[in-house]
Design an enzyme around this catalytic site. Structure first.
Site, PDB file in Angstrom:
ATOM      1  N   GLU A   1       0.934  -1.158   0.077  1.00 23.26           N
ATOM      2  CA  GLU A   1      -0.015   0.040  -0.045  1.00 23.26           C
ATOM      3  C   GLU A   1       0.844   1.313  -0.034  1.00 23.26           C
ATOM      4  O   GLU A   1       0.512   2.091  -0.508  1.00 23.26           O
ATOM      5  CB  GLU A   1      -0.839   0.098   1.252  1.00 23.26           C
ATOM      6  CG  GLU A   1      -1.847  -1.069   1.261  1.00 23.26           C
ATOM      7  CD  GLU A   1      -2.731  -0.906   0.065  1.00 23.26           C
ATOM      8  OE1 GLU A   1      -3.183   0.084  -0.551  1.00 23.26           O
ATOM      9  OE2 GLU A   1      -3.348  -2.210  -0.529  1.00 23.26           O
TER      10      GLU A   1
ATOM     11  N   TRP B   1       1.795   1.930  -3.491  1.00 22.12           N
ATOM     12  CA  TRP B   1       0.729   2.696  -4.178  1.00 22.12           C
ATOM     13  C   TRP B   1       0.759   4.141  -4.208  1.00 22.12           C
ATOM     14  O   TRP B   1       0.536   4.856  -5.233  1.00 22.12           O
ATOM     15  CB  TRP B   1      -0.685   1.939  -3.836  1.00 22.12           C
ATOM     16  CG  TRP B   1      -1.827   2.761  -4.674  1.00 22.12           C
ATOM     17  CD1 TRP B   1      -2.533   3.638  -4.133  1.00 22.12           C
ATOM     18  CD2 TRP B   1      -2.054   2.681  -6.054  1.00 22.12           C
ATOM     19  NE1 TRP B   1      -3.424   4.133  -5.338  1.00 22.12           N
ATOM     20  CE2 TRP B   1      -3.256   3.407  -6.492  1.00 22.12           C
ATOM     21  CE3 TRP B   1      -1.497   1.847  -7.149  1.00 22.12           C
ATOM     22  CZ2 TRP B   1      -3.710   3.430  -7.533  1.00 22.12           C
ATOM     23  CZ3 TRP B   1      -2.326   1.634  -8.135  1.00 22.12           C
ATOM     24  CH2 TRP B   1      -3.142   2.555  -8.690  1.00 22.12           C
TER      25      TRP B   1
ATOM     26  N   TRP C   1     -21.072  11.383 -19.321  1.00 21.27           N
ATOM     27  CA  TRP C   1     -21.464  11.484 -17.679  1.00 21.27           C
ATOM     28  C   TRP C   1     -22.882  12.291 -17.618  1.00 21.27           C
ATOM     29  O   TRP C   1     -23.412  12.981 -18.160  1.00 21.27           O
ATOM     30  CB  TRP C   1     -20.496  12.459 -17.064  1.00 21.27           C
ATOM     31  CG  TRP C   1     -19.147  11.762 -17.138  1.00 21.27           C
ATOM     32  CD1 TRP C   1     -17.954  12.353 -17.502  1.00 21.27           C
ATOM     33  CD2 TRP C   1     -18.548  10.392 -16.343  1.00 21.27           C
ATOM     34  NE1 TRP C   1     -16.998  11.494 -17.532  1.00 21.27           N
ATOM     35  CE2 TRP C   1     -17.295  10.258 -16.656  1.00 21.27           C
ATOM     36  CE3 TRP C   1     -19.244   9.743 -15.618  1.00 21.27           C
ATOM     37  CZ2 TRP C   1     -16.559   9.366 -16.043  1.00 21.27           C
ATOM     38  CZ3 TRP C   1     -18.545   8.575 -14.997  1.00 21.27           C
ATOM     39  CH2 TRP C   1     -17.132   8.532 -15.521  1.00 21.27           C
TER      40      TRP C   1
ATOM     41  N   ASN D   1     -10.873   2.457   3.830  1.00 22.69           N
ATOM     42  CA  ASN D   1     -10.378   2.238   2.558  1.00 22.69           C
ATOM     43  C   ASN D   1     -11.433   1.523   1.518  1.00 22.69           C
ATOM     44  O   ASN D   1     -11.881   1.880   0.388  1.00 22.69           O
ATOM     45  CB  ASN D   1      -9.173   1.377   2.426  1.00 22.69           C
ATOM     46  CG  ASN D   1      -8.545   1.585   0.955  1.00 22.69           C
ATOM     47  OD1 ASN D   1      -8.300   2.486   0.368  1.00 22.69           O
ATOM     48  ND2 ASN D   1      -8.505   0.070   0.483  1.00 22.69           N
TER      49      ASN D   1
ATOM     50  N   TRP E   1     -16.324  11.416 -12.386  1.00 18.28           N
ATOM     51  CA  TRP E   1     -15.398  11.037 -11.196  1.00 18.28           C
ATOM     52  C   TRP E   1     -14.510  12.299 -10.583  1.00 18.28           C
ATOM     53  O   TRP E   1     -14.234  12.382  -9.412  1.00 18.28           O
ATOM     54  CB  TRP E   1     -14.252  10.026 -11.401  1.00 18.28           C
ATOM     55  CG  TRP E   1     -13.403  10.557 -12.716  1.00 18.28           C
ATOM     56  CD1 TRP E   1     -13.406  10.475 -13.753  1.00 18.28           C
ATOM     57  CD2 TRP E   1     -12.277  11.457 -12.363  1.00 18.28           C
ATOM     58  NE1 TRP E   1     -12.391  10.925 -14.569  1.00 18.28           N
ATOM     59  CE2 TRP E   1     -11.723  11.618 -13.761  1.00 18.28           C
ATOM     60  CE3 TRP E   1     -11.310  12.037 -11.250  1.00 18.28           C
ATOM     61  CZ2 TRP E   1     -10.397  12.487 -13.887  1.00 18.28           C
ATOM     62  CZ3 TRP E   1     -10.445  12.770 -11.545  1.00 18.28           C
ATOM     63  CH2 TRP E   1      -9.850  12.996 -12.658  1.00 18.28           C
TER      64      TRP E   1
ATOM     65  N   TRP F   1      -9.216   7.749  -7.283  1.00 19.96           N
ATOM     66  CA  TRP F   1     -10.643   8.122  -8.217  1.00 19.96           C
ATOM     67  C   TRP F   1     -10.574   7.580  -9.473  1.00 19.96           C
ATOM     68  O   TRP F   1     -11.371   6.944 -10.119  1.00 19.96           O
ATOM     69  CB  TRP F   1     -11.117   9.561  -8.271  1.00 19.96           C
ATOM     70  CG  TRP F   1     -11.973   9.674  -6.844  1.00 19.96           C
ATOM     71  CD1 TRP F   1     -11.341  10.560  -5.562  1.00 19.96           C
ATOM     72  CD2 TRP F   1     -13.277   9.513  -6.721  1.00 19.96           C
ATOM     73  NE1 TRP F   1     -12.391  10.264  -4.731  1.00 19.96           N
ATOM     74  CE2 TRP F   1     -13.421   9.909  -5.249  1.00 19.96           C
ATOM     75  CE3 TRP F   1     -14.278   9.291  -7.607  1.00 19.96           C
ATOM     76  CZ2 TRP F   1     -14.857  10.067  -4.810  1.00 19.96           C
ATOM     77  CZ3 TRP F   1     -15.635   9.239  -6.932  1.00 19.96           C
ATOM     78  CH2 TRP F   1     -15.783   9.593  -5.792  1.00 19.96           C
TER      79      TRP F   1
END
Length: 488
Positions: A289, A292, A320, A355, A373, A396
């Site tokens: 993690e 990331w 959208w 998370n 988003w 996102w």
């Protein structure tokens, strides 16, 4: 400058609000010159997003904690308000500084600002020294065999970790030779002399919300890290997806503001790996993690403003929906889906969100409601205490399918199944959606499917004290899959 003092060295604190393992501070102390510690707050930065509401709160508390640490060593934090370029140059000239030190930043606009400041200072014969105080590996140090940036996380992380171990973090300095900043210098206002009103301008009033769960600053970061290592790490790999278990580290805001360095966290985990064999899987998962987070900054450096531009440009044609009423319901935790609503209420009240639930709430906005988003990213930017320019938009875009190494768009979380699987006893839902707390486990995850008698006995009145679903899952899924076909 008093004649008995050497010319000072300025340490410009940014997102590195700590004394231990701070390369810029360590270097400045080693010069043997007296030190001036400064932070610059620009409420209207150019080409850079202003702090959100929650990060502004954390920033004020973190700076107060940093100042307390400096006062204990006989100094203080000088807080300048205004343009970074103008403020740091004016201070350096006014006090006769010989050098300015800082730890590097990675957003393009920030890098350009730093380059311009460096040039402006050097024209005044003021040296500049910069360091890595924020990442394990800086973005330009990792590349593919042909020298190009990675786009796939797993490949990037293998390359970043190959025959590499970060340097051991340095200890907190026991003493610092501070330079006395004259009080009559224009634009200079030590933090301890700022009025309460000024501090409140940085930090909104969260008295009606649960931000009291957070303690900010370097010492608080160490307490949080030690608590995680002692009480939660062993359960991290198996329990991190279950929000009611509360075994995630909650270190993200401390890393975001540099109250802890990522090297400190890395080595703290590695130091116990051999003695806590049962936690080895959890340690590897947590380091993954951290990887990331590194990858998010890598993308920010190489590919630009993640919060504005789709990494996969075919998503520019995504159809959208403009649905303000549904967007408002999502923000307020009134979608009719208990797990989604619980997550959005946790976010509002605490400035943080688990998370697993972050992914579910984000997927619901993008895929169930087919809302851009960017709307969700912007809301999280304002509400999360750990929101930053890299991880927040990268996450996102990952959920939306438009990002690097992203989840495919057709991967659509079913919020009912997610609730049943990861909050089986509805402990998390009952905490944040108390109007459903008396419903039995078998129907609390989808209350609209409950029998009328069950609803009545639990005092749940759909459409009154809890909403009907604003969209049905199967219909939303079908609409989302049709939308992705539109851009293929």
């Amino acid at each position: 400058m008093p004649p008995c003092l050497k010319p000072p060295v300025i340490v410009w604190f940014r997102d590195d609000q700590r004394l231990a393992d701070n390369p810029a501070l360590e270097y400045a102390i080693a010069t043997g010159h007296p030190i001036v510690c400064v932070y610059i707050y620009d409420s209207k930065p150019q080409n850079v997003r202003a702090y959100g509401e929650a990060t502004r709160w954390w920033l004020a508390k973190s700076l107060q904690a940093l100042n307390t640490e400096l006062v204990a060593l006989g100094g203080e934090l000088t807080l300048l308000c205004g343009s970074e370029s103008q403020s740091i140059k004016a201070l350096a000239i006014a006090i006769g500084a010989i050098e300015v030190c800082w730890n590097r930043r990675y957003l393009a606009a920030q890098r350009e600002t730093d380059r311009a400041i460096k040039m402006a200072l050097k024209t005044r014969s003021i040296e500049v020294s910069t360091f890595n105080g924020y990442l394990l590996r800086e973005p330009w140090t990792v590349a593919t065999r042909n020298g190009r940036p990675f786009k796939i996380f797993s490949a990037y992380w293998r390359a970043a970790c190959y025959e590499y171990s970060p340097q051991a973090p340095r200890l907190k300095p026991q003493q610092i030779n501070f330079f006395p900043v004259p009080k009559n210098i224009a634009q200079v206002a030590p933090l301890r002399t700022l009025s309460t009103i000024t501090i409140q301008c940085l930090a909104p009033n969260f008295s009606k919300r649960s931000f009291k769960i957070w303690k900010c600053g370097e010492q608080a970061g160490w307490i949080q890290l030690n608590d995680f290592l002692t009480n939660s790490l062993s359960y991290y790999a198996s329990g991190r997806d279950f929000p009611a278990m509360q075994v995630t580290s909650q270190l993200s805001p401390y890393l975001r503001f540099g109250n802890l360095s990522v090297r400190q966290v890395w080595h703290a985990l590695r130091s116990i790996a051999s003695s806590v064999s049962t936690a080895s899987g959890s340690i590897d998962k947590f380091l993954y993690e951290l990887g990331w987070r590194e990858f998010s900054y890598y993308l920010l450096y190489h590919y630009g403003t993640l919060h504005q531009v789709n990494f996969k440009r075919q998503f520019d044609a995504m159809p959208w929906r403009n649905a303000d009423t549904e967007l408002h319901a999502w923000r307020c935790g009134r979608t009719g889906y208990p797990l989604v609503d619980a997550g959005m209420r946790e976010l509002y009240h605490t400035g943080w969100i688990h998370n697993r639930v972050r992914m579910v709430t984000a997927s619901f906005l993008v895929k169930h409601l087919l809302i851009n988003w960017r709307e969700g990213e912007s809301w999280f930017w304002d509400r999360l205490v750990d929101a930053d320019e890299a991880s927040n938009p990268a996450n996102w875009q990952w959920v939306a399918g438009s990002g690097a190494d992203a989840a495919p768009y057709f991967r659509i979380f079913n919020p009912i199944l997610q609730s049943e699987k990861f909050d089986m006893k509805a402990t998390y839902v009952r905490r944040w959606v108390p109007e459903l707390s008396r419903l039995p486990n078998e129907c609390i995850h989808a209350p609209w499917l409950a029998q009328s008698g069950q609803l009545a006995s639990a005092s749940v009145k759909l459409g009154q004290n809890y909403p009907w679903p604003i969209v049905l899952h199967q219909q939303a899924r079908k609409r989302a899959l049709m939308a992705i076909e539109h851009i293929r």
